[in-house]
Design a protein around this motif. Sequence first.
Motif: not given
Length: 182
Positions: A3-19
Amino acid sequence: MAGLLYSVSMSLDGFIAGPGGDLSWLTPLLPPPGGEPNPLTEEIGALLIGRRTFGGDDAYRDTEGEGEAFGGGWSGPQIVLTRRPPPAPVPGVTFAGDLDTAVRTAREAAGGRLVNVLGADVARQCLAAGVLDEVLTCVMPVLLGDGVRLFDAPGSDPVALEPVAVHRGRYSTDLRYRVRRG
């Protein structure tokens, strides 16, 4: 089939990376390299990585885990989806020029375990192709205010997700969902 699982860390306001894809915000929020084991890494057989993620910022920069998957907490086959492979081979990394080849290669390399998708663009492509099975979002205790959104696809159809698990850990609250089909 893996199976394929997308894993990601995210800020509480929905961003996975800064600018500009900056991940320095994540560094103080992650466990130290070689620290407590990440249960997810036990499930992973291979990584399917987008080109920008592969060549981008590293949340473990300036630590002993820099340049290593999960800060050195996992090792194994890595497949990078790109039309611009580097001129010299990279040990342990296979470059694939199209999504079908990348997914097939990653599934084979995973040996029946999970393929962990890393990179928002490749995750969107997998979702659109109907091959993404799960999403694991590790919500980090920070508000960024700006940056790269988790899923930024204006005009796309909604994607139904089914909750699988919630885990409140020391460093994040992890939300795991299955992608609903049909």
